[in-house]
Design a protein around this motif. Sequence first.
Motif, PDB file in Angstrom:
ATOM      1  N   VAL A  63       0.858  -1.183   0.000  1.00 45.82           N
ATOM      2  CA  VAL A  63       0.000   0.000   0.000  1.00 45.82           C
ATOM      3  C   VAL A  63       0.899   1.240   0.000  1.00 45.82           C
ATOM      4  O   VAL A  63       1.731   1.407   0.883  1.00 45.82           O
ATOM      5  CB  VAL A  63      -0.933   0.019   1.234  1.00 45.82           C
ATOM      6  CG1 VAL A  63      -1.733   1.313   1.284  1.00 45.82           C
ATOM      7  CG2 VAL A  63      -1.852  -1.190   1.220  1.00 45.82           C
ATOM      8  N   THR A  65       1.053   5.465  -0.072  1.00 42.53           N
ATOM      9  CA  THR A  65       0.224   6.595   0.354  1.00 42.53           C
ATOM     10  C   THR A  65       0.966   7.905   0.131  1.00 42.53           C
ATOM     11  O   THR A  65       2.183   7.922  -0.058  1.00 42.53           O
ATOM     12  CB  THR A  65      -0.138   6.502   1.849  1.00 42.53           C
ATOM     13  OG1 THR A  65       1.069   6.449   2.613  1.00 42.53           O
ATOM     14  CG2 THR A  65      -1.001   5.278   2.143  1.00 42.53           C
ATOM     15  N   SER A  74      -5.098  13.460   0.330  1.00 46.23           N
ATOM     16  CA  SER A  74      -4.312  12.248   0.531  1.00 46.23           C
ATOM     17  C   SER A  74      -4.634  11.263  -0.569  1.00 46.23           C
ATOM     18  O   SER A  74      -5.692  11.336  -1.187  1.00 46.23           O
ATOM     19  CB  SER A  74      -4.645  11.606   1.882  1.00 46.23           C
ATOM     20  OG  SER A  74      -4.336  12.479   2.932  1.00 46.23           O
ATOM     21  N   ARG A  76      -4.108   6.906  -1.756  1.00 46.20           N
ATOM     22  CA  ARG A  76      -3.768   5.537  -1.378  1.00 46.20           C
ATOM     23  C   ARG A  76      -3.844   4.688  -2.630  1.00 46.20           C
ATOM     24  O   ARG A  76      -4.813   4.783  -3.398  1.00 46.20           O
ATOM     25  CB  ARG A  76      -4.747   5.019  -0.333  1.00 46.20           C
ATOM     26  CG  ARG A  76      -4.462   3.607   0.153  1.00 46.20           C
ATOM     27  CD  ARG A  76      -5.528   3.160   1.164  1.00 46.20           C
ATOM     28  NE  ARG A  76      -5.343   1.796   1.572  1.00 46.20           N
ATOM     29  CZ  ARG A  76      -5.773   0.725   0.896  1.00 46.20           C
ATOM     30  NH1 ARG A  76      -6.412   0.870  -0.236  1.00 46.20           N
ATOM     31  NH2 ARG A  76      -5.554  -0.493   1.349  1.00 46.20           N
ATOM     32  N   ASP A  88      -7.462   4.073  -4.806  1.00 47.17           N
ATOM     33  CA  ASP A  88      -8.784   4.099  -4.182  1.00 47.17           C
ATOM     34  C   ASP A  88      -9.717   5.009  -4.979  1.00 47.17           C
ATOM     35  O   ASP A  88      -9.342   6.120  -5.358  1.00 47.17           O
ATOM     36  CB  ASP A  88      -8.693   4.607  -2.740  1.00 47.17           C
ATOM     37  CG  ASP A  88      -8.150   3.560  -1.786  1.00 47.17           C
ATOM     38  OD1 ASP A  88      -7.944   2.407  -2.209  1.00 47.17           O
ATOM     39  OD2 ASP A  88      -7.939   3.895  -0.605  1.00 47.17           O
ATOM     40  N   TRP A 115       4.523   9.266  -3.915  1.00 49.98           N
ATOM     41  CA  TRP A 115       4.073   8.042  -3.238  1.00 49.98           C
ATOM     42  C   TRP A 115       5.122   7.536  -2.259  1.00 49.98           C
ATOM     43  O   TRP A 115       6.299   7.430  -2.586  1.00 49.98           O
ATOM     44  CB  TRP A 115       3.776   6.940  -4.253  1.00 49.98           C
ATOM     45  CG  TRP A 115       2.606   7.205  -5.133  1.00 49.98           C
ATOM     46  CD1 TRP A 115       2.648   7.524  -6.456  1.00 49.98           C
ATOM     47  CD2 TRP A 115       1.222   7.179  -4.778  1.00 49.98           C
ATOM     48  NE1 TRP A 115       1.375   7.695  -6.939  1.00 49.98           N
ATOM     49  CE2 TRP A 115       0.472   7.482  -5.932  1.00 49.98           C
ATOM     50  CE3 TRP A 115       0.544   6.926  -3.591  1.00 49.98           C
ATOM     51  CZ2 TRP A 115      -0.915   7.539  -5.941  1.00 49.98           C
ATOM     52  CZ3 TRP A 115      -0.846   6.984  -3.595  1.00 49.98           C
ATOM     53  CH2 TRP A 115      -1.559   7.279  -4.752  1.00 49.98           C
TER      54      TRP A 115
END
Length: 133
Positions: A63, A65, A74, A76, A88, A115
């Motif tokens: 993952v 973020t 933000s 993800r 997402d 990222w």
Amino acid sequence: MATLSIHFDPAVIARLTSASGDDTIHVTLSLGGGSATEAAAPVVPHGPLAALMQAGLLKPDTVLTFHQRRANRSGRAVVTADGQLIVDGHSSPFPSPSKAAEAVTGNVINGWTLWHTPDGPTLDQLRQKLDTE
């Protein structure tokens, strides 16, 4: 009456939804006859993240973020086995970190420096580590 449930990994669903009208998708179902220990053919990563994945610096299902304080946003994303990013809120995977970051920010942006991995380094820092090894 028997019930059949089929569960697909999110990366498979993302790949299926990204197929164009010219793509052929092959799905094979097997009922019995085969060994339960048979492994599926390994997925080979391709694209910009492939070198990091092949070196073991980035793994499928990692993952990623980011958080931009000034813009108060933000993001993800999850790394797929074939080296794409599922962001997402988006049904199709993105082939590069920058395209994935652009999908979240709405701006052209360097996803390599945006990222972060769960351990903290950016993808660019991982890439620099790969270059020094």
